[in-house]
Design an enzyme around this catalytic site. Sequence first.
Site, short mmCIF file in Angstrom:
data_model
loop_
_atom_site.label_atom_id
_atom_site.label_comp_id
_atom_site.label_asym_id
_atom_site.label_seq_id
_atom_site.Cartn_x
_atom_site.Cartn_y
_atom_site.Cartn_z
N TYR A 53 2.18 33.39 -18.48
CA TYR A 53 0.88 34.06 -18.55
C TYR A 53 0.94 35.23 -19.53
O TYR A 53 1.70 36.18 -19.34
CB TYR A 53 0.44 34.57 -17.18
CG TYR A 53 0.14 33.48 -16.17
CD1 TYR A 53 -0.05 32.15 -16.57
CD2 TYR A 53 0.04 33.77 -14.82
CE1 TYR A 53 -0.33 31.17 -15.66
CE2 TYR A 53 -0.25 32.79 -13.89
CZ TYR A 53 -0.42 31.49 -14.31
OH TYR A 53 -0.70 30.50 -13.39
N HIS B 4 6.47 25.44 -12.42
CA HIS B 4 5.07 25.40 -12.85
C HIS B 4 4.61 23.97 -13.14
O HIS B 4 3.50 23.58 -12.79
CB HIS B 4 4.92 26.28 -14.09
CG HIS B 4 3.56 26.84 -14.28
ND1 HIS B 4 3.32 27.95 -15.04
CD2 HIS B 4 2.35 26.45 -13.83
CE1 HIS B 4 2.03 28.24 -15.04
NE2 HIS B 4 1.42 27.33 -14.32
N SER C 165 -7.81 28.37 -8.86
CA SER C 165 -9.22 28.21 -9.23
C SER C 165 -10.08 27.86 -8.02
O SER C 165 -10.91 26.94 -8.07
CB SER C 165 -9.38 27.14 -10.32
OG SER C 165 -8.71 27.52 -11.50
N PRO C 166 -9.91 28.57 -6.90
CA PRO C 166 -10.67 28.23 -5.69
C PRO C 166 -12.15 28.54 -5.81
O PRO C 166 -12.94 28.07 -4.98
CB PRO C 166 -10.02 29.12 -4.62
CG PRO C 166 -9.53 30.31 -5.37
CD PRO C 166 -9.05 29.76 -6.68
N LEU C 167 -12.53 29.30 -6.84
CA LEU C 167 -13.94 29.59 -7.10
C LEU C 167 -14.46 28.80 -8.30
O LEU C 167 -15.46 29.16 -8.91
CB LEU C 167 -14.15 31.09 -7.31
CG LEU C 167 -13.81 31.96 -6.09
CD1 LEU C 167 -13.95 33.43 -6.42
CD2 LEU C 167 -14.69 31.58 -4.90
N GLY C 168 -13.77 27.71 -8.63
CA GLY C 168 -14.24 26.84 -9.70
C GLY C 168 -14.35 27.56 -11.03
O GLY C 168 -15.30 27.34 -11.78
N ARG C 169 -13.35 28.40 -11.34
CA ARG C 169 -13.35 29.19 -12.59
C ARG C 169 -14.64 30.00 -12.71
O ARG C 169 -15.25 30.09 -13.78
CB ARG C 169 -13.12 28.29 -13.80
CG ARG C 169 -11.87 27.41 -13.65
CD ARG C 169 -11.58 26.61 -14.89
NE ARG C 169 -10.59 25.59 -14.64
CZ ARG C 169 -9.26 25.77 -14.61
NH1 ARG C 169 -8.78 26.98 -14.83
NH2 ARG C 169 -8.43 24.78 -14.37
#
Length: 345
Positions: free
Chosen positions: A64, A143, A223-227
């Site tokens: 990252y 990863h 990405s649990p909020l859909g990005r």
Amino acid sequence: MTEKNDQVRARVTLGHSDISMRPIGLGCMTMSQSYGDANRDDSIATLREAIDLGVGMFDTADIYGAADAAFGAPTKGFGHNEELIGEAIAGRRDEVVIATKFAVQMSAEGAVRLVGDPAYVAQACEASLRRLRTDHIDLYYCHRQDPSVPIEETVGAMGELVTQGKVRAIGHCELPVDQLRRAHATFPLAALQSEYSLWERSVEDDGVVAACRELGITLVPYSPLGRAMLTGRIDRNQVFDATDFRSILPRFRGGNLDRNIDLVDALEKFSVAKGATPGQVALAWLLAQPLDVVPIPGTKRVQYLRENTAATEVGLSADEVAQLGALFDPAHVRGGRYPDPERGR
């Protein structure tokens, strides 16, 4: 393993490890790459506020800061995110669970190489420990699996790090069920990190959710909020900067974006009735699934950190969970995860 109740769990134990935390972590990637620029001071303030709020886990990776090269964007450099976290947690190391990852290398031109041989596993761990300014990593992930190395060799080397006391528990990312079972048989995995949300549910169909439940492995949805789509903060006329990863994703383009926002509009109406935000409801839906999960929504801002953390206060009935699942039936979501199926997070 942690038992569920009708509302929400106060804490989750990672797999069969001794690591326990609140059930929503913090994805730190956006502080270094993929979603436009980030202010260093603001990021450190967000990390420190997360500790104050009792956020259990900070999720990072050695790549990252460098991975923007894959999309032709300027980079902050390999290890940037780990260094940022190391600075932010100084003096407060014992208050947070640190999860980091190895295996992805990237050239200045953006060419991706996966490395998973045992010698590199040990080398990468030492480098991450230095950047994080700590003597141990709580949760160490591979990863992506190096296809040239048997998974038993990679995971075996990770297990050695646990034996040496440099790592408390190990995990893997985006594994199909057959490799998940092979890895877990080599050394027990505490966690599997895969994309999972209301609008990305392939882990339900390919048997990953069932296998994690069977094996006692905690699922860590990224990405649990859909990005950010599921937050309701993206509109139909949204234009993403070239430095924003979403500019190349099919779900955020043209007619796909328009159709997907129709789904989010319905989520917003549901959320108003619950007295919550769309993002909080999306996180609550994950927490209501029939296995231990620790979503890691990413943010650079204290405001959204507080909002995400408060999702643990949103309770959903079984009927509401089913209603949301039907609303975001995979057949209703338009566009693939990536323009190229080989490209992942």
